[in-house]
Motif scaffolding. Structure first.
Motif, PDB file in Angstrom:
ATOM      1  N   ASP A  70       8.704  -2.319 -19.248  1.00 49.27           N
ATOM      2  CA  ASP A  70       9.436  -2.829 -20.403  1.00 49.27           C
ATOM      3  C   ASP A  70      10.042  -1.718 -21.253  1.00 49.27           C
ATOM      4  OD1 ASP A  70       6.906  -1.947 -21.202  1.00 49.27           O
ATOM      5  OD2 ASP A  70       6.839  -3.328 -22.913  1.00 49.27           O
ATOM      6  N   ALA A  81      19.962  -2.236 -29.813  1.00 56.40           N
ATOM      7  CA  ALA A  81      18.596  -2.753 -29.715  1.00 56.40           C
ATOM      8  C   ALA A  81      18.561  -4.250 -29.410  1.00 56.40           C
ATOM      9  CB  ALA A  81      17.825  -2.436 -30.993  1.00 56.40           C
ATOM     10  N   PRO A  82      19.385  -5.085 -30.059  1.00 60.59           N
ATOM     11  CA  PRO A  82      19.370  -6.508 -29.702  1.00 60.59           C
ATOM     12  C   PRO A  82      19.795  -6.761 -28.256  1.00 60.59           C
ATOM     13  CG  PRO A  82      20.372  -6.202 -31.855  1.00 60.59           C
ATOM     14  CD  PRO A  82      20.203  -4.833 -31.262  1.00 60.59           C
ATOM     15  N   THR A  85      16.952  -5.838 -25.968  1.00 61.79           N
ATOM     16  CA  THR A  85      15.880  -6.822 -26.019  1.00 61.79           C
ATOM     17  C   THR A  85      16.197  -8.029 -25.153  1.00 61.79           C
ATOM     18  OG1 THR A  85      15.294  -6.126 -28.258  1.00 61.79           O
ATOM     19  CG2 THR A  85      14.531  -8.285 -27.568  1.00 61.79           C
ATOM     20  N   HIS A 127      11.928 -13.566 -17.218  1.00 61.28           N
ATOM     21  CA  HIS A 127      12.681 -13.224 -18.427  1.00 61.28           C
ATOM     22  C   HIS A 127      14.055 -13.885 -18.399  1.00 61.28           C
ATOM     23  CE1 HIS A 127      14.167 -10.549 -21.715  1.00 61.28           C
ATOM     24  NE2 HIS A 127      15.304 -10.642 -21.047  1.00 61.28           N
ATOM     25  N   THR A 131      15.178 -16.764 -20.995  1.00 58.92           N
ATOM     26  CA  THR A 131      16.291 -16.458 -21.888  1.00 58.92           C
ATOM     27  C   THR A 131      17.385 -17.505 -21.778  1.00 58.92           C
ATOM     28  OG1 THR A 131      15.827 -14.085 -21.760  1.00 58.92           O
ATOM     29  CG2 THR A 131      18.019 -14.727 -22.494  1.00 58.92           C
ATOM     30  N   PHE A 556      10.922  -2.647 -25.144  1.00 60.09           N
ATOM     31  CA  PHE A 556      11.748  -3.761 -25.578  1.00 60.09           C
ATOM     32  C   PHE A 556      11.172  -5.107 -25.141  1.00 60.09           C
ATOM     33  CE2 PHE A 556      14.732  -0.278 -25.970  1.00 60.09           C
ATOM     34  CZ  PHE A 556      15.351  -0.584 -27.163  1.00 60.09           C
ATOM     35  N   TRP A 558       9.679  -8.404 -23.071  1.00 64.17           N
ATOM     36  CA  TRP A 558      10.283  -9.371 -22.159  1.00 64.17           C
ATOM     37  C   TRP A 558       9.970 -10.757 -22.685  1.00 64.17           C
ATOM     38  CZ3 TRP A 558       5.915  -6.567 -21.278  1.00 64.17           C
ATOM     39  CH2 TRP A 558       4.730  -7.272 -21.069  1.00 64.17           C
ATOM     40  N   ARG A 559      10.658 -11.725 -22.136  1.00 69.02           N
ATOM     41  CA  ARG A 559      10.457 -13.110 -22.531  1.00 69.02           C
ATOM     42  C   ARG A 559       9.763 -13.864 -21.408  1.00 69.02           C
ATOM     43  NH1 ARG A 559      13.278 -14.514 -26.981  1.00 69.02           N
ATOM     44  NH2 ARG A 559      13.297 -16.725 -26.455  1.00 69.02           N
TER      45      ARG A 559
END
Length: 673
Positions: A70, A81-82, A85, A127, A131, A556, A558-559
């Motif tokens: 990650d 950064a966004p 992510t 992820h 997302t 960053f 993960w989802r």
């Protein structure tokens, strides 16, 4: 061998379970280490595995776990950064792997050869699914932005875009044979002149989390969390995460340019089993045997000439038996060929499985050593080392003896669910007469750089360790490689040395955070350390394999599917126009800017791009019921100015303006990358 069809492997990178680079990977292979990890209850809990799940009797807490999957050097690759992510860990990992592969090939990644083709593939990612399923995130950023940052079909285009590569850019998908298919297609593209350099391989990160799986009797996964390819006790596979890439060139071009050739791909072939198999997910004997024989025929020889075959080897009893029969038929009775599978070491890496096997064979050719297949106590009968068949499983580290002609040859197989079989014939890199390097030691300038002070210290220590080893390259070659094959990054140091011992001593000071003494301190040394571009004095040398720049960015995350937000209900837009402060806060959120960041830059100079501009305009419009004029993104000289324009102007943007914005922003983004 027909030289005109040979493809040189001039660089490679490896991020696999238990190995952060090629050197660590070789150590793991040579020692027969199994890097499949078993997780304790605390680790599983930290990864979000519910207690009722991890306490199930059929839950197996094992995986080929990839450390720091990650982490990402977002700024190095032009991501805010966004964006970082949201970006899928596979995209992030593949970008860093490409950087490492270019460095290994002796190319400055910031100036990689433009005529480079990209052939890569990836696996399915939790992820990405989470997302794309998150309605709230889709409303915030837009469907297209999310797809571009997460969908595996954009793996190749992101590499081409961020490294400025103009050759073919192809995302490959043939299930478990994906990365080997990518190598096959890359070699073909080189030979027909579609590109002059090719980057090929694959990545697979289903999730960076430390999680296991449920065992199901009759399924493909092992009950004990171990993968035992071609073992008598083979009873299933274990999944793993990783990324591997190779840099390829036409053999004659690599020789002419003095590239550090690690191995040679003599030929490859790709087939499909069609309907001649027990089931859709099962391999077929005839189809795979045909892939092997066609590849060796294309190399101008026969499979019996192979001294080693790296087999797919999932560790399932049925699959291994079918593959052993196919390989045995290709080798033919009366011959003996060593075989193995890397899945015992790292697990099944899905889309990255084939390139993991290819890099393993290249390393064995370089070191003239055969390494054992991990996890096997008793080989199955078809590959019994002392058995009568044509195949013998390598169970101990042993020398790879030279054949009568002195040219060691191996093969690598990849089998994909759905029947796509690939086989690659790879041989040792025979010595090529290189340009002479200065024999009389003289003081050489060794410039170092990294993304931050900690990374600089680690990079210096890695280089010092390499120069301590027997057979380390001469300082002239080290200096030449550092000057020509490394990007100029923000954190910098300079070492001056005439011998490896002097270089090691100075590098140790850099690793400890101290500036080493520089004899005859010159202005360009100071300029380099302060961040200026420097034209170093000419030196005689050649590009050699050195440890690459250490990339160790921020985490960053993960989802996961548990993070997915519920579908937002329709709501009435807020009444009234937004204030400048509200708009500015929304702009900063999209750009990932914090309090105190410079707001006197334009939207694009602050890291915005076309999709971010459109998404921001959409968010403001949805929240306040307004049509935002996209001319504002062109005209505003600062973020304050942009916020003011948006807050007071509600003209509708035309389709022509949207198209112009997209074009302009893409041009600006390329210029800043």
């Amino acid at each position: 061998m027909n030289v005109t069809t040979d493809v040189a492997v001039v660089g490679m990178s490896a991020r696999f379970p238990g190995a952060s680079d090629v050197g660590e990977y070789w150590t793991s292979l040579r020692t027969g280490r199994c890097s499949i990890r078993r997780f304790d209850a605390e680790t599983l809990a930290a990864s979000g595995v519910p207690v009722e799940e991890r306490q199930r009797p059929d839950y197996v807490p094992a995986k080929g776990f990839l450390d720091d999957a990650d982490r990402f050097e977002a700024g190095l690759f032009g991501f805010s950064a966004p964006e970082a992510t949201v970006a899928d860990p596979q995209h992030r990992l593949l970008l860093e792997s490409a950087w490492a592969a270019f460095e290994d090939a002796g190319y400055d990644p910031s100036r990689a050869p433009a005529a480079t083709g990209v052939f890569v593939g990836g696996g399915q990612s939790e992820h990405m699914i989470a997302t794309l399923a998150d309605a709230a995130l889709r409303a915030q950023l837009g469907d297209l932005q999310l797809r571009i940052l997460t969908d595996r079909e954009f793996l190749a285009p992101w590499l081409s875009y961020r490294f400025g590569l103009t050759g073919p850019s192809v995302t490959v998908q043939t299930a478990c044979s994906t990365s080997l298919t990518a190598v096959h297609l890359a070699a073909r593209a080189l030979l027909v002149g579609e590109c002059d350099v090719a980057l090929a391989g694959g990545v697979s990160v289903d999730t960076p989390a430390a999680v296991g799986y449920r065992y199901q009797e009759g399924g493909i996964f092992a009950a004990d969390g171990r993968c035992r390819p071609f073992a008598e006790a083979a009873a299933g596979t274990v999944s793993g995460c990783g990324a591997g890439l190779v840099v390829l060139r036409r053999w004659e071009d690599a020789v002419a340019d003095g590239d550090p050739i690690r191995a040679v791909i003599h030929a490859s072939a790709m087939t499909n089993d069609g309907a001649l198999r027990a089931a859709f997910s099962a391999p077929g004997v005839d189809g795979h045997s045909r892939a092997i024989t066609e590849a060796w025929a294309a190399a101008g020889t026969v499979p019996a000439r192979a001294q080693y075959l790296e087999l797919h080897g999932t560790g399932t009893a049925l699959g291994d038996q079918i593959e052993a029969e196919a390989a045995g038929n290709a080798i033919g009775s009366g011959n003996r060929c060593a075989v193995g599978s890397v899945k015992g070491n790292v697990g099944h890496l899905d889309a990255a499985a084939g390139v993991a096997g290819l890099i393993k064979v290249i390393l064995m050719l370089e070191h003239r050593t055969l390494v054992p297949t991990a996890g096997v106590d008793r080989p199955m009968a078809a590959v019994e080392p002392n058995g009568p068949g044509p195949l013998r499983l390598v169970t101990e580290t042993e020398q790879w003896p030279a054949p009568p002609d002195g040219h060691r040859l191996g093969g690598v197989s990849g089998l994909g669910i759905g029947g796509t079989d690939v086989h690659v014939v790879v041989g040792q890199a025979d010595p090529v007469e290189a340009a002479p390097t200065a024999r009389v030691p003289r003081a050489e300038v060794l410039p170092l750089s990294a993304t931050g002070p900690a990374q600089l210290a680690a990079t210096a220590e890695r280089l010092a360790e390499a120069l301590r080893r027997p057979g380390a390259p001469c300082v002239a070659d080290v200096a030449y490689t550092l000057r020509t094959a490394r990007a100029a990054l923000p954190a910098r140091a300079v070492v001056v040395a005439s011998t490896p011992a002097e270089a090691v001593a100075a590098l140790e000071q850099v690793a400890a955070g101290r500036a080493p003494a520089l004899p005859g301190w010159a202005s360009h040394y100071a300029a380099w350390v302060s961040g200026a571009d420097v034209d170093w004095p000419a030196t005689v040398g050649r590009r050699v394999n050195l440890p690459g720049t250490l990339l160790r960015g921020e985490r960053f995350g993960w989802r996961s599917l548990g993070d997915v937000a519920t579908m937002p209900t329709d709501r009435t837009p807020e009444s009234g126009r937004p204030s400048e402060q509200v708009v500015l806060a929304m702009i900063c959120e999209v750009l990932g800017l914090a309090d105190g960041d410079d707001l006197d830059r334009s939207f694009f100079a602050a890291g915005g791009d076309s999709l971010g501009a459109v998404a921001l305009a959409g968010r403001i419009g949805d929240r306040f019921g307004l049509d935002v004029d996209l001319d504002s993104f062109f005209d505003a000289e600062s973020l304050h100015d942009l916020a003011a324009r948006v807050a007071r102007d509600d003209r509708a943007a035309s389709d022509d303006l949207v198209d112009a914005l997209l074009s302009e922003a893409e041009t600006a983004s390329r210029a800043s990358a």
